[in-house]
Design a protein around this motif. Sequence first.
Motif, PDB file in Angstrom:
ATOM      1  N   ILE A  98       0.840  -1.193   0.000  1.00 40.61           N
ATOM      2  CA  ILE A  98       0.000   0.000   0.000  1.00 40.61           C
ATOM      3  C   ILE A  98       0.877   1.245   0.000  1.00 40.61           C
ATOM      4  O   ILE A  98       1.759   1.402   0.853  1.00 40.61           O
ATOM      5  N   ASP A  99       0.635   2.140  -0.937  1.00 40.52           N
ATOM      6  CA  ASP A  99       1.415   3.371  -1.051  1.00 40.52           C
ATOM      7  C   ASP A  99       0.808   4.427  -0.131  1.00 40.52           C
ATOM      8  O   ASP A  99       0.087   5.335  -0.551  1.00 40.52           O
ATOM      9  N   ALA A 100       1.076   4.270   1.153  1.00 35.18           N
ATOM     10  CA  ALA A 100       0.542   5.177   2.169  1.00 35.18           C
ATOM     11  C   ALA A 100       1.433   5.097   3.396  1.00 35.18           C
ATOM     12  O   ALA A 100       2.127   4.101   3.609  1.00 35.18           O
ATOM     13  N   PRO A 101       1.448   6.142   4.231  1.00 34.31           N
ATOM     14  CA  PRO A 101       2.266   6.105   5.445  1.00 34.31           C
ATOM     15  C   PRO A 101       1.792   5.019   6.403  1.00 34.31           C
ATOM     16  O   PRO A 101       0.633   4.595   6.364  1.00 34.31           O
ATOM     17  N   VAL A 102       2.687   4.576   7.269  1.00 32.12           N
ATOM     18  CA  VAL A 102       2.309   3.628   8.312  1.00 32.12           C
ATOM     19  C   VAL A 102       1.310   4.326   9.243  1.00 32.12           C
ATOM     20  O   VAL A 102       1.527   5.465   9.645  1.00 32.12           O
ATOM     21  N   PRO A 103       0.193   3.684   9.564  1.00 24.76           N
ATOM     22  CA  PRO A 103      -0.760   4.303  10.494  1.00 24.76           C
ATOM     23  C   PRO A 103      -0.081   4.688  11.807  1.00 24.76           C
ATOM     24  O   PRO A 103       0.927   4.081  12.197  1.00 24.76           O
ATOM     25  N   PRO A 104      -0.607   5.697  12.526  1.00 28.72           N
ATOM     26  CA  PRO A 104       0.036   6.202  13.754  1.00 28.72           C
ATOM     27  C   PRO A 104      -0.123   5.240  14.933  1.00 28.72           C
ATOM     28  O   PRO A 104      -0.773   5.542  15.940  1.00 28.72           O
ATOM     29  N   VAL A 105       0.478   4.068  14.804  1.00 32.02           N
ATOM     30  CA  VAL A 105       0.275   3.003  15.792  1.00 32.02           C
ATOM     31  C   VAL A 105       0.950   3.306  17.122  1.00 32.02           C
ATOM     32  O   VAL A 105       0.420   2.959  18.189  1.00 32.02           O
ATOM     33  N   VAL A 106       2.115   3.944  17.096  1.00 29.27           N
ATOM     34  CA  VAL A 106       2.828   4.228  18.350  1.00 29.27           C
ATOM     35  C   VAL A 106       2.074   5.277  19.160  1.00 29.27           C
ATOM     36  O   VAL A 106       1.902   5.134  20.381  1.00 29.27           O
ATOM     37  N   ASP A 107       1.605   6.321  18.513  1.00 25.19           N
ATOM     38  CA  ASP A 107       0.816   7.344  19.214  1.00 25.19           C
ATOM     39  C   ASP A 107      -0.423   6.723  19.840  1.00 25.19           C
ATOM     40  O   ASP A 107      -0.791   7.045  20.974  1.00 25.19           O
ATOM     41  N   ALA A 108      -1.078   5.827  19.095  1.00 26.95           N
ATOM     42  CA  ALA A 108      -2.294   5.181  19.608  1.00 26.95           C
ATOM     43  C   ALA A 108      -1.979   4.312  20.820  1.00 26.95           C
ATOM     44  O   ALA A 108      -2.732   4.298  21.800  1.00 26.95           O
ATOM     45  N   ALA A 109      -0.859   3.590  20.763  1.00 24.32           N
ATOM     46  CA  ALA A 109      -0.484   2.730  21.887  1.00 24.32           C
ATOM     47  C   ALA A 109      -0.166   3.544  23.134  1.00 24.32           C
ATOM     48  O   ALA A 109      -0.444   3.121  24.257  1.00 24.32           O
ATOM     49  N   ARG A 110       0.410   4.724  22.955  1.00 25.69           N
ATOM     50  CA  ARG A 110       0.724   5.577  24.104  1.00 25.69           C
ATOM     51  C   ARG A 110      -0.528   6.267  24.645  1.00 25.69           C
ATOM     52  O   ARG A 110      -0.611   6.578  25.832  1.00 25.69           O
ATOM     53  N   ARG A 111      -1.508   6.498  23.756  1.00 31.43           N
ATOM     54  CA  ARG A 111      -2.728   7.206  24.164  1.00 31.43           C
ATOM     55  C   ARG A 111      -3.650   6.294  24.976  1.00 31.43           C
ATOM     56  O   ARG A 111      -4.208   6.705  25.992  1.00 31.43           O
ATOM     57  N   ALA A 112      -3.858   5.082  24.522  1.00 33.05           N
ATOM     58  CA  ALA A 112      -4.626   4.063  25.262  1.00 33.05           C
ATOM     59  C   ALA A 112      -5.973   4.583  25.752  1.00 33.05           C
ATOM     60  O   ALA A 112      -6.274   4.515  26.939  1.00 33.05           O
ATOM     61  N   ASP A 113      -6.794   5.071  24.835  1.00 30.78           N
ATOM     62  CA  ASP A 113      -8.087   5.653  25.222  1.00 30.78           C
ATOM     63  C   ASP A 113      -9.209   5.015  24.409  1.00 30.78           C
ATOM     64  O   ASP A 113      -9.144   4.969  23.176  1.00 30.78           O
ATOM     65  N   VAL A 114     -10.248   4.529  25.088  1.00 30.75           N
ATOM     66  CA  VAL A 114     -11.391   3.933  24.391  1.00 30.75           C
ATOM     67  C   VAL A 114     -12.689   4.669  24.704  1.00 30.75           C
ATOM     68  O   VAL A 114     -13.769   4.169  24.398  1.00 30.75           O
ATOM     69  N   THR A 115     -12.596   5.857  25.297  1.00 30.69           N
ATOM     70  CA  THR A 115     -13.792   6.616  25.659  1.00 30.69           C
ATOM     71  C   THR A 115     -14.656   6.873  24.425  1.00 30.69           C
ATOM     72  O   THR A 115     -14.182   7.434  23.429  1.00 30.69           O
ATOM     73  N   GLY A 116     -15.909   6.448  24.474  1.00 26.72           N
ATOM     74  CA  GLY A 116     -16.834   6.673  23.372  1.00 26.72           C
ATOM     75  C   GLY A 116     -16.655   5.751  22.185  1.00 26.72           C
ATOM     76  O   GLY A 116     -17.384   5.860  21.192  1.00 26.72           O
ATOM     77  N   LEU A 117     -15.707   4.820  22.271  1.00 23.42           N
ATOM     78  CA  LEU A 117     -15.459   3.904  21.156  1.00 23.42           C
ATOM     79  C   LEU A 117     -16.581   2.864  21.084  1.00 23.42           C
ATOM     80  O   LEU A 117     -17.036   2.357  22.101  1.00 23.42           O
TER      81      LEU A 117
END
Length: 508
Positions: free
Chosen positions: A243-262
């Motif tokens: 896929i010709d696209a940047p890697v999704p922001p997985v590290v930021d998501a792992a550090r954020r660790a928020d599921v409020t409203g998900l």
Amino acid sequence: MNTDLTRASAAELAEGLASKSISSVEVTQAYLDRIAAVDGQVHAYLHVDAEGALTTARAVDARRAAGERLATLAGVPIAVKDVMTTRGLPTTCGSRMLEGWVPPYDATVVRHLKDAGMPILGKTNMDEFAMGSSTEHSAYGPSRNPWDLERIPGGSGGGSSAAVASFQAPLATGTDTGGSIRQPAAVTGTVGTKPTYGGVSRYGLVALASSLDQAGPCARTVLDTALLHEVMGGHDPLDSTSIDAPVPPVVDAARRADVTGLRIGVVKELGGEGYQPGVRERFEESVALLVEQGAEVVEVSCPSFDYALAAYYLILPSEASSNLAKFDAMRYGMRVLPEGVDAPTAEQVMAATRDAGFGPEVKRRIILGTYALSSGYYDAYYGSAQKVRSLIAQDFERAYEKVDVLLSPTAPTTAFKLGDKLDDPMAMYLNDIATIPANLAGVPGMSIPSGLAEEDGLPTGIQILAPAMKDERLYSVGAALEQALLERWGAPILSKAPDLAAGLVKGA
């Protein structure tokens, strides 16, 4: 940081290396010492490259001392699944067919690891050509689960999961064709991610089923998995499916660790009859923890998932029979001459070689795939399976219109004993019943530990699935649940595993 470097997380090791409180040589040597101490019991590795790993470690330390800016994981060691080509190191795919083969090039994933300055400890054991759910189909003997050496560590990437779970590597690479990263993670108490199909290059991976195979990271924590995912991912012009696209922001998501409203969907079809009681109990507890953190949970029905296993075991063997045709004694792999034939034909040499080089599971799938692709049966079998695949993708699309992620148990049971299902292919295939739909649709999935089953005290896993190219959702949900479970347990789940070095494990 833990004074035992092998018990520290990859993120902790990266921080220590960056601050120069530890060196890569120290870390790498600690892992090599651990491998020497316990891999005789676990058999996670097929090849250990101590010299190469220490050479890389020394080079990283020198670059850091010189003030050079390095990648986040520079100096953190890693184990590589033996399905990925490694220049100068053997790549066997767990098969006699490739015994002794040393590739002249690196897989793109391996090149990314080297560019990041990560010492490669060695190549991990696997089911032959990635065909299996237990690592018992390796031509070089099975790997064993560090929780109980009489049990399987999952497959096909059981060597990688066993290496991480037994503290013989902080990180490992895996490949996932129908669950071969996620199912081993579930039964060993580790974390594993199958990225979106095309999110990590397949160039240099010895193919099993090209439309299903996907490389991904294995680790002990969600953040460590995200850090490795970031290194492995990215567009590769050498892979036509990349896929010709940047890697999704997985590290930021792992550090954020928020599921409020998900909005979280529990898949009705993935968790009913056939699931071990302890697996279901830990899953339900995990879902309840997510609700406590502010997530909304609803039941979602994906009716086509009931046919995923049947479709998968027509598509995979068909693609495997095609991909493995090149191992014919003429172009690739070993060559065996038939006994008692003075001037054998090419066909006779091919037959003798494939008979000697392939194990029973590989032969079984080649025969099944060749039959499914044969004249008169193609539309009835392979063609019909591809139609079911489309229906499964549509079920995912409808589900993601209602929810942000889907949840299910990763595997229906905890780790079974070595030999229990070796002679029952159908029972073995059923281990992947919850993980297969993601590969058929190309969506990303993650498994994290959900606890220990009361009936046997072995790890269970919970699977998180997200829409294509939304891999970061796996990490935000996974990190939030991991944090909540850690607070409940009071310590990482692997701290509850037997101490292999002390010889306190069953079967030692």
